[in-house]
Scaffold this motif. Structure first.
Motif, PDB file in Angstrom:
ATOM      1  N   LYS A 239      43.149  48.625  30.800  1.00 28.92           N
ATOM      2  CA  LYS A 239      43.969  47.774  31.683  1.00 28.92           C
ATOM      3  C   LYS A 239      43.719  48.124  33.150  1.00 28.92           C
ATOM      4  CE  LYS A 239      48.804  47.151  32.991  1.00 28.92           C
ATOM      5  NZ  LYS A 239      48.685  45.717  33.303  1.00 28.92           N
ATOM      6  N   GLU A 243      42.045  45.634  35.915  1.00 25.44           N
ATOM      7  CA  GLU A 243      42.678  45.269  37.188  1.00 25.44           C
ATOM      8  C   GLU A 243      41.719  45.500  38.356  1.00 25.44           C
ATOM      9  OE1 GLU A 243      46.149  47.683  37.219  1.00 25.44           O
ATOM     10  OE2 GLU A 243      47.361  46.244  36.069  1.00 25.44           O
ATOM     11  N   ASP A 246      39.502  42.687  38.486  1.00 24.02           N
ATOM     12  CA  ASP A 246      40.224  41.422  38.667  1.00 24.02           C
ATOM     13  C   ASP A 246      39.912  40.456  37.509  1.00 24.02           C
ATOM     14  OD1 ASP A 246      41.963  39.663  39.834  1.00 24.02           O
ATOM     15  OD2 ASP A 246      40.417  38.752  41.151  1.00 24.02           O
ATOM     16  N   SER A 250      44.540  40.826  33.105  1.00 24.17           N
ATOM     17  CA  SER A 250      44.557  42.258  33.398  1.00 24.17           C
ATOM     18  C   SER A 250      45.956  42.750  33.745  1.00 24.17           C
ATOM     19  CB  SER A 250      43.593  42.565  34.552  1.00 24.17           C
ATOM     20  OG  SER A 250      43.964  41.851  35.730  1.00 24.17           O
ATOM     21  N   ALA A 251      46.844  41.827  34.140  1.00 19.56           N
ATOM     22  CA  ALA A 251      48.223  42.217  34.417  1.00 19.56           C
ATOM     23  C   ALA A 251      49.015  42.461  33.134  1.00 19.56           C
ATOM     24  CB  ALA A 251      48.912  41.151  35.276  1.00 19.56           C
TER      25      ALA A 251
END
Length: 398
Positions: A239, A243, A246, A250-251
């Motif tokens: 994860k 992030e 991007d 990924s959030a």
């Protein structure tokens, strides 16, 4: 252990015969019961034979007495019969002289009738002797048969006894052999002081602790719990790397699904496997993030996994034209940002795990950053290639 061996060597077994098994006990009881039954039958036959012999002996004495009496009365055949005296004599007259008797005797006819009775009795007793002989022979034959059966039963019992003795001797030989082995072991054994024993006990406790730990690891519930915990740790790194790149979703929470060997993002609408996350950027990015997360875990846990990652053109999706490939710089700003993010992520992971981890990349990218140029070892644009041309020329020449 030495004390136990010494006690076993000096122990003496009880002086008892070996116990019979269930089958041997049943057979022995049957044979003994048969022996007792035959003995009782033989005793009855011999008692009957004795009674018959006594009866025969008594009958013989009685016949002898009757024969003696018969001999005495046989002399009456010298006297005339009543018919010869024309019926003029009576019981008071003497049969020899005809004189009158004061005490008259029984008449000769009466004596003669007594003689005939005695002869009949003697004949009857004499005729019974063959039957007694046959009965005596039958009893003798029956007694002989019973003796033979009794000998067979007693022989079987003796065989069982011999078998028990043989077994006892075999057990004794086995005990002697074991004692000999114990003596040999004790002879080779060296004396150990209390300090040495304390060290051995400590090693034993440590070994037991290791065994208990290994057994706990083999427990299915504990194994699943351990696996889940490690996958959660790897998922956190995936994860975090997603992030940095991007990537889509990924959030959300991202995890590695071992059953399907894919990455899954747990969204509000349900799990989203990698096949449902579109674009080449996401596919390549999640693969890169997963590989780096796994290598980070293996390296930090000192697992026996090769400490390098080889990647071939991970940025290919961001170089759509030949001009981009030649320059090493994508024309689109978004592609340049994505390529820089990928190499920045690889740099950060390698620096974190240095010197335990290495990433080798074959790619068209040629970024202007100084840290990128310091990491470049060969540039194919200058004629250096992964497989040298001299190798190909030598191969074609052969």
């Amino acid at each position: 252990m030495v004390r136990l061996l010494q006690a076993a060597r000096t122990a003496r077994p009880a002086d008892t015969e070996p116990a019979d098994g269930p089958d041997d006990q049943d057979r022995r009881r049957a044979l003994e019961s048969r022996r007792d039954e035959l003995s009782a039958q033989l005793r009855i036959v011999m008692e009957n034979r004795g009674l018959l012999l006594n009866e025969t002996e008594a009958a013989g004495g009685f016949v002898s007495a009757l024969s003696q009496q018969e001999s005495r009365l046989t002399s009456l055949n010298l006297l005339p019969t009543l018919a010869a005296t024309d019926g003029h004599t009576d019981a008071a007259d003497c049969p020899a002289c005809g004189s009158r008797l004061e005490n008259p005797d029984p008449t000769a006819e009466t004596l003669r009738r007594s003689l005939e009775d005695l002869r009949a009795q003697v004949g009857t007793l004499t005729g019974a002797r063959p039957a007694q002989r046959r009965a005596l022979d039958a009893l003798d034959a029956e007694a002989e048969s019973l003796r033979e059966q009794l000998r067979v039963a007693e022989g079987a019992i003796r065989d069982l006894e011999r078998s028990r003795h043989v077994q006892a001797e075999a057990q004794s030989s086995s005990r002697d052999f074991t004692r000999g082995r114990i003596d040999a072991i004790l002879t080779r054994a060296t004396a150990v002081d209390e300090t040495g024993l304390a060290v051995l006990r400590q090693q034993l406790e440590q070994t037991r602790s290791v065994v208990e730990a290994l057994e706990a690891e083999l427990d299915d519930d504990n194994r699943r719990e351990q696996l889940t915990s490690r996958l959660v740790a790897v998922g956190r790194d995936i994860k975090r790397y997603a992030e940095a790149l991007d990537l889509e979703h990924s959030a959300e929470d991202v995890r590695l699904d071992l059953a399907r060997l894919t990455v899954v993002a747990d969204t509000d609408t349900g799990p989203a496997p990698l096949t449902r996350i579109g674009s080449a950027k996401n596919w390549v990015g999640y693969h890169l993030a997963t590989h780096l997360a796994l290598h980070r875990y293996f390296t930090r846990q000192d697992r026996p996994v090769p400490r390098f990652l080889m990647l071939d053109q991970p940025t290919q999706a961001h170089y759509p034209s030949e001009n981009d490939n030649e320059s090493g710089q994508p024309e689109e700003d978004a592609d340049r940002v994505a390529v820089r993010a990928m190499f920045s992520l690889m740099r950060d992971v390698v620096e974190e795990l240095a010197p335990e981890f290495q990433v080798i990349v074959c790619d068209h990218a040629d970024l202007p950053e100084s840290w990128f140029n310091q990491a470049v070892r060969e540039r194919w644009r200058h004629g250096d290639k992964l497989i040298p041309v001299t190798w190909l020329e030598a191969a074609n020449g052969d």
